[in-house]
Motif scaffolding. Structure first.
Motif, short mmCIF file in Angstrom:
data_model
loop_
_atom_site.label_atom_id
_atom_site.label_comp_id
_atom_site.label_asym_id
_atom_site.label_seq_id
_atom_site.Cartn_x
_atom_site.Cartn_y
_atom_site.Cartn_z
N ARG A 44 -37.56 18.20 -6.05
CA ARG A 44 -36.28 17.96 -6.71
C ARG A 44 -35.92 19.19 -7.52
O ARG A 44 -36.78 19.95 -7.96
CB ARG A 44 -36.36 16.73 -7.60
CG ARG A 44 -37.32 16.87 -8.74
CD ARG A 44 -37.42 15.58 -9.55
NE ARG A 44 -38.48 15.68 -10.54
CZ ARG A 44 -38.36 16.30 -11.71
NH1 ARG A 44 -37.24 16.88 -12.04
NH2 ARG A 44 -39.38 16.35 -12.54
N ARG A 45 -34.67 19.40 -7.69
CA ARG A 45 -34.15 20.53 -8.47
C ARG A 45 -34.29 20.20 -9.95
O ARG A 45 -34.00 19.09 -10.37
CB ARG A 45 -32.67 20.72 -8.11
CG ARG A 45 -32.05 21.93 -8.64
CD ARG A 45 -32.38 23.21 -7.94
NE ARG A 45 -32.36 23.09 -6.50
CZ ARG A 45 -33.15 23.78 -5.70
NH1 ARG A 45 -33.98 24.65 -6.18
NH2 ARG A 45 -33.10 23.63 -4.40
N VAL A 46 -34.74 21.16 -10.75
CA VAL A 46 -34.86 20.93 -12.18
C VAL A 46 -33.89 21.79 -12.99
O VAL A 46 -33.60 21.47 -14.13
CB VAL A 46 -36.31 21.12 -12.70
CG1 VAL A 46 -37.22 20.06 -12.13
CG2 VAL A 46 -36.83 22.50 -12.40
N SER A 47 -33.39 22.88 -12.41
CA SER A 47 -32.39 23.68 -13.11
C SER A 47 -31.69 24.61 -12.12
O SER A 47 -32.20 24.89 -11.04
CB SER A 47 -33.02 24.51 -14.23
OG SER A 47 -33.87 25.51 -13.71
N GLY A 48 -30.53 25.09 -12.51
CA GLY A 48 -29.78 26.02 -11.67
C GLY A 48 -28.98 25.32 -10.59
O GLY A 48 -29.05 24.11 -10.41
N THR A 49 -28.23 26.12 -9.87
CA THR A 49 -27.41 25.62 -8.77
C THR A 49 -28.26 25.57 -7.50
O THR A 49 -28.91 26.55 -7.16
CB THR A 49 -26.20 26.55 -8.54
OG1 THR A 49 -25.46 26.64 -9.75
CG2 THR A 49 -25.31 26.05 -7.42
#
Length: 66
Positions: free
Chosen positions: A48-53
């Protein structure tokens, strides 16, 4: 195997080269798609993405391992 870069330490460092006949954007989109990473690896279960685009340089993610 190559030694760690000057000023760094590493427990393990591995390097590989693979020729991929695809556009760079296509390759980047594939390897940076964290939720689907489990489809291409026995060790990964997704992520999963935790920061940024998403799918942009500098984005950070957290993945699961089997």
């Amino acid at each position: 195997m190559t030694p760690p870069a000057a000023g760094t330490s590493a427990i393990l460092r591995a390097e590989a080269r693979v020729l991929v006949r695809a556009e760079p954007g296509t390759v980047y989109d594939t390897v940076s798609d964290l939720p689907r990473s489990g489809e291409r690896s026995r060790e990964r279960t997704g992520g999963r993405r935790v920061s940024g685009t998403p799918r942009r340089v500098g984005a950070a993610g957290r993945g699961g391992a089997a």
